[in-house]
Design an enzyme around this catalytic site. Structure first.
Site, mmCIF file in Angstrom:
data_model
loop_
_atom_site.group_PDB
_atom_site.id
_atom_site.type_symbol
_atom_site.label_atom_id
_atom_site.label_comp_id
_atom_site.label_asym_id
_atom_site.label_seq_id
_atom_site.Cartn_x
_atom_site.Cartn_y
_atom_site.Cartn_z
ATOM 1 N N ARG A 72 0.840 -1.192 0.000
ATOM 2 C CA ARG A 72 0.000 0.000 0.000
ATOM 3 C C ARG A 72 0.880 1.249 0.000
ATOM 4 N NH1 ARG A 72 -1.831 0.771 4.381
ATOM 5 N NH2 ARG A 72 -1.074 -1.033 5.511
ATOM 6 N N TYR A 200 -1.246 -3.634 -6.988
ATOM 7 C CA TYR A 200 -1.017 -4.345 -5.724
ATOM 8 C C TYR A 200 -2.283 -4.395 -4.867
ATOM 9 C CZ TYR A 200 -0.164 -5.343 -0.954
ATOM 10 O OH TYR A 200 -0.312 -5.900 0.283
ATOM 11 N N LYS A 209 -9.591 -2.477 1.773
ATOM 12 C CA LYS A 209 -9.327 -1.318 2.622
ATOM 13 C C LYS A 209 -10.088 -0.081 2.153
ATOM 14 C CE LYS A 209 -7.030 -3.593 5.535
ATOM 15 N NZ LYS A 209 -5.766 -4.173 5.431
ATOM 16 N N HIS A 229 -10.432 -2.299 11.629
ATOM 17 C CA HIS A 229 -9.347 -3.152 11.131
ATOM 18 C C HIS A 229 -9.103 -4.263 12.159
ATOM 19 C CE1 HIS A 229 -4.915 -3.228 9.453
ATOM 20 N NE2 HIS A 229 -5.659 -4.146 8.893
ATOM 21 N N SER A 251 -1.185 -3.399 10.341
ATOM 22 C CA SER A 251 -0.830 -4.313 9.258
ATOM 23 C C SER A 251 0.433 -5.093 9.603
ATOM 24 C CB SER A 251 -0.615 -3.516 7.973
ATOM 25 O OG SER A 251 -1.797 -2.816 7.662
ATOM 26 N N CYS A 253 0.937 -7.257 11.897
ATOM 27 C CA CYS A 253 1.198 -7.370 13.335
ATOM 28 C C CYS A 253 0.435 -8.519 13.978
ATOM 29 C CB CYS A 253 0.893 -6.060 14.034
ATOM 30 S SG CYS A 253 2.073 -4.766 13.607
ATOM 31 N N ASP A 280 -9.186 -9.731 9.213
ATOM 32 C CA ASP A 280 -8.674 -8.387 8.890
ATOM 33 C C ASP A 280 -9.673 -7.255 9.149
ATOM 34 O OD1 ASP A 280 -6.321 -6.990 7.836
ATOM 35 O OD2 ASP A 280 -7.563 -6.463 6.126
ATOM 36 N N ARG A 374 2.098 -12.102 -0.485
ATOM 37 C CA ARG A 374 0.795 -12.457 0.090
ATOM 38 C C ARG A 374 0.202 -13.694 -0.575
ATOM 39 N NH1 ARG A 374 -1.590 -8.768 4.172
ATOM 40 N NH2 ARG A 374 0.055 -7.246 4.420
HETATM 41 P P1 GTP Z 1 -2.196 -7.622 7.535
HETATM 42 O O1 GTP Z 1 -2.718 -8.684 6.629
HETATM 43 O O2 GTP Z 1 -1.132 -6.792 6.901
HETATM 44 O O3 GTP Z 1 -3.271 -6.780 8.121
HETATM 45 O O4 GTP Z 1 -1.359 -8.377 8.706
HETATM 46 P P2 GTP Z 1 -1.794 -9.217 9.992
HETATM 47 O O5 GTP Z 1 -2.085 -8.300 11.123
HETATM 48 O O6 GTP Z 1 -2.841 -10.199 9.629
HETATM 49 O O7 GTP Z 1 -0.434 -9.971 10.374
HETATM 50 P P3 GTP Z 1 -0.030 -11.519 10.262
HETATM 51 O O8 GTP Z 1 -0.852 -12.395 11.157
HETATM 52 O O9 GTP Z 1 0.025 -11.896 8.830
HETATM 53 O O10 GTP Z 1 1.436 -11.494 10.870
HETATM 54 C C1 GTP Z 1 2.460 -10.696 10.330
HETATM 55 C C2 GTP Z 1 3.802 -11.132 10.808
HETATM 56 O O11 GTP Z 1 3.835 -11.154 12.242
HETATM 57 C C3 GTP Z 1 4.181 -12.542 10.364
HETATM 58 O O12 GTP Z 1 5.508 -12.522 9.922
HETATM 59 C C4 GTP Z 1 4.034 -13.372 11.595
HETATM 60 O O13 GTP Z 1 4.903 -14.460 11.589
HETATM 61 C C5 GTP Z 1 4.326 -12.391 12.732
HETATM 62 N N1 GTP Z 1 3.574 -12.749 13.959
HETATM 63 C C6 GTP Z 1 2.240 -12.986 14.049
HETATM 64 N N2 GTP Z 1 1.878 -13.318 15.314
HETATM 65 C C7 GTP Z 1 3.024 -13.287 16.046
HETATM 66 C C8 GTP Z 1 3.310 -13.533 17.448
HETATM 67 O O14 GTP Z 1 2.433 -13.847 18.265
HETATM 68 N N3 GTP Z 1 4.599 -13.367 17.827
HETATM 69 C C9 GTP Z 1 5.585 -13.013 16.947
HETATM 70 N N4 GTP Z 1 6.821 -12.868 17.411
HETATM 71 N N5 GTP Z 1 5.357 -12.790 15.629
HETATM 72 C C10 GTP Z 1 4.096 -12.912 15.186
HETATM 73 C C1 SPV Z 2 -2.909 -4.502 5.384
HETATM 74 O O1 SPV Z 2 -1.928 -3.904 4.918
HETATM 75 O O2 SPV Z 2 -3.435 -4.187 6.483
HETATM 76 C C2 SPV Z 2 -3.481 -5.646 4.656
HETATM 77 C C3 SPV Z 2 -3.038 -5.884 3.302
HETATM 78 O O3 SPV Z 2 -4.353 -6.338 5.173
HETATM 79 S S1 SPV Z 2 -3.703 -4.752 2.171
HETATM 80 O O4 SPV Z 2 -4.814 -5.387 1.489
HETATM 81 O O5 SPV Z 2 -2.646 -4.440 1.241
HETATM 82 O O6 SPV Z 2 -4.182 -3.589 2.870
HETATM 83 MN MN MN Z 3 -4.820 -5.602 7.280
#
Ligand code: GTP
Ligand code: SPV
Ligand code: MN
Length: 594
Positions: A72, A200, A209, A229, A251, A253, A280, A374
């Site tokens: 983004r 993207y 979003k 979110h 994002s 996290c 999400d 992704r």
């Molecule tokens: P968006 O799709 O961008 O909104 O991201 P998200 O909030 O769904 O994050 P996602 O669950 O994909 O995790 C992102 C990164 O954080 C990955 O590399 C995970 O491995 C890492 N991660 C997720 N949960 C944990 C946790 O509990 N501990 C640690 N250390 N890393 C984590």
């Molecule tokens: C984020 O960035 O919070 C996502 C991926 O979930 S995107 O669709 O690119 O916003």
């Molecule tokens: Mn997201």
């Protein structure tokens, strides 16, 4: 091709846009398997997608975006409200008339030699009173095929919708993928989104979003509901009772990971289960019984690939085994599959990296997959998908959890004293930036409610909306609000909490607090768990009681700095517009820290 609707507002808007962008051909997406299959074949014939090993990964494809177009672009995302004040200090703003003129100049004739795909889609189960309809026009088959996974698409959407006019207008033009002319513009007052020069995900899958957060947050403000979110998960205890939690993390996290987590061994044995409703986005409103209910408006997962593996998130990995589009991961040429950092310890030697160059994962220092690569996977693939996923009324929310990535300061978990204090905690969230957006990674920034890139109007008014929603809830019905941090690091830079499935240990405390089953320690910042109330059974070797205590401690001098940081954020960005309730909460925090 014949239009799939007789809705006049839809047809006349599409006619105008055809006149503007001048496609060679117009194709309505009806949602049929034959049409989808034909589009996949066409995308493969032009190289836009690569068909993967159909025995190992049936109906799975790989796509590589342009190298300059991998995340983004917050700096080029605009809220085009009538006044700058309405967009607020945390959004980029453009005057709507000027924005339309500029965008139409870029879009004009840009579909020449291309096809216009008309995608009718529903955010939320088709026909649910929670749901909203959108039309996205795009010149990208990749966008069509992603929208087919991420939303409910096709003729049924239009048939159910009928003659309304409140559908969300979305125009996407790939143009030349020129970074200098890339714009993601939301016009909340017009229910309109225009996105140009990107291919993207978050910039071009307009249901996600742009609509389900930026436009929907504005609609929610006016209509008395909330677009957030947030993931939604259900925790089933051994007695078979399910409690639902919504959690907002910025994002990359940990939302997808938490939403699909597998309970630790000992919890599984006792009979605990976790059910995923969404990973999400949540649309939340008050139900007839006075509680808050949430639906997931999406129909798939657009998840971060790196770090996803059989240990960290087996349910996400399982979700990607069929019908999935992978974007910007490495292509393993030996067996025509995909690979990314953190999938396993065995990178392919004979591969193509995300930019399209030959890559030997065993020797190369370069990454095979982009950090924001992704997968787009159908929700129905998820082994722990909740039976409530299609429930048009959504699920009742017991707790709302905020969280971010903070190496220091923020404790593993704490509970707010009440709703308004919880809103304060959300409004003052901060987190280290990630690869999900272009720009520096690892810089701590304020990200209220994980919505800084996604709030479609003035963030101060958004906070007021949170406060106002709280006023309509009886104290015993309002979700309890918590803050978590899975990302504390020791002085050597190691994570101090194992995270992932073990986060259920923290969620268990959260649910127990909601039910009044466990005491807490009152601190300057809210209620903290007693260390012995976080169950470490099975991870005593990884987390000592001493470590746990240290991440459940309020470090006063750091918190004084934090309170000053929050004050500066409030004052410098929002001046007098911060709701009085939040200023009072800040004063309480400062006073507690004296
Ligand atoms: P968006 O799709 O961008 O909104 O991201 P998200 O909030 O769904 O994050 P996602 O669950 O994909 O995790 C992102 C990164 O954080 C990955 O590399 C995970 O491995 C890492 N991660 C997720 N949960 C944990 C946790 O509990 N501990 C640690 N250390 N890393 C984590
Ligand atoms: C984020 O960035 O919070 C996502 C991926 O979930 S995107 O669709 O690119 O916003
Ligand atoms: Mn997201």
């Amino acid at each position: 091709m014949a239009a799939l609707t007789t809705n006049k507002s839809i047809l006349s808007w599409i006619d105008e846009k055809i006149e503007l962008v001048k496609p060679d051909k117009v194709v309505w997406i009806d949602g049929s398997e034959e049409q989808i299959e034909a589009l996949r074949a066409e995308a493969c014939s032009t190289g836009e997608m690569i068909k993967l090993n159909q025995e190992k990964l049936p109906d799975c494809y790989l796509h590589r975006t342009a190298v300059n177009d991998v995340a983004r672009v917050e700096g080029r995302t605009f809220i085009c409200a009538p006044t700058k004040e309405e967009a607020g200090p945390t959004n980029n703003w453009m005057d709507p008339a000027e924005a339309y003129e500029m965008l139409y100049d870029i879009a004009r004739d840009s579909y020449k030699g291309r096809t216009m795909y008309v995608i009718p889609y529903s955010m939320g189960p088709i026909g649910s009173e929670f749901s909203k309809v959108g039309i996205e026009l795009t010149d990208s088959i990749y966008v069509v095929l992603n929208m087919v996974i991420m939303t409910r698409v096709g003729k049924a959407v239009l048939d159910t919708y009928g003659d309304g006019e409140d559908w969300v207008r979305g125009l996407h033009c790939r143009c030349e993928i020129d970074e200098e002319k890339r714009y993601i513009c939301q016009f909340p007052q017009d229910n309109t989104i225009i996105s140009v020069n990107s291919g993207y995900g978050g910039n071009v899958l307009l249901g996600k979003k742009c609509f389900a957060l930026r436009i929907a947050s504005y609609l929610g403000k006016n209509e008395g509901w909330m677009a957030e979110h947030m993931l939604i998960l259900g925790i089933e205890n051994p007695e078979g009772e399910v409690k639902y939690v919504c959690a907002a993390f910025p994002s990359a996290c940990g939302k997808t990971n938490l939403a699909m987590m597998i309970p630790p061994e000992k919890y599984l044995k006792k009979g605990y289960k976790v059910w995923c409703v969404g990973d999400d986005i949540s649309w939340i409103r008050k139900g007839e019984d006075g509680r808050l209910y949430a639906i997931n408006p999406e129909n798939g997962f657009f998840g971060v690939a790196p770090g996803t593996n059989n240990k960290s998130n087996p349910n996400a990995l399982a979700s990607t085994m069929k019908g999935t589009i992978f974007t910007n991961v490495a292509h393993n040429l030996d067996d025509n599959t995909v690979w990314w950092e953190g999938l396993d310890k065995n990178p392919p030697a004979n591969a193509i990296e995300w930019k399209g160059n030959p890559w030997n994962g065993k020797e190369s220092e370069e990454k095979g997959a982009h950090p924001n690569s992704r997968f787009t996977a159908p929700a129905k693939n998820c082994p722990c998908l909740s039976s409530e996923f299609e429930n048009p009324q959504g699920v009742p929310i017991s707790a709302i959890v905020f969280g971010g990535r903070r190496a220091k300061l923020a404790p593993l978990v704490y509970q707010s004293r009440d709703w308004n204090h919880g809103v304060f905690v959300g409004s003052s969230m901060a987190s280290e930036t990630t690869a999900a957006a272009t720009g520096a990674v690892g810089v701590v920034r304020r990200d209220p409610m994980a919505m800084i890139p996604f709030c479609g109007y003035n963030m101060a008014d958004y906070w007021q909306h949170w406060i106002d929603i709280g006023k309509t809830l009886d104290a015993d019905k309002a979700p309890k609000i918590f803050n978590v941090n899975w990302f504390r690091k020791d002085d050597e830079g190691n994570f101090m909490w194992p995270g992932f499935g073990d986060n259920l240990r923290v969620l268990e405390w959260i649910i127990d607090r909601c039910e009044g089953k466990v005491d807490a320690v009152e601190s300057e910042i809210g209620y903290l768990p007693k260390a012995e109330d976080i169950n470490l059974d099975g991870i005593e070797d990884e987390v000592s009681l001493e470590t746990l205590k240290s991440i459940l401690t309020v470090e006063k001098d750091l918190w004084v700095e934090e309170a000053n940081g929050i004050e500066a954020f409030y004052n410098e960005k929002f001046g007098g517009n911060v709701p009085a309730e939040l200023k009072a909460e800040l004063a309480t925090l400062k006073n507690n820290l004296k």
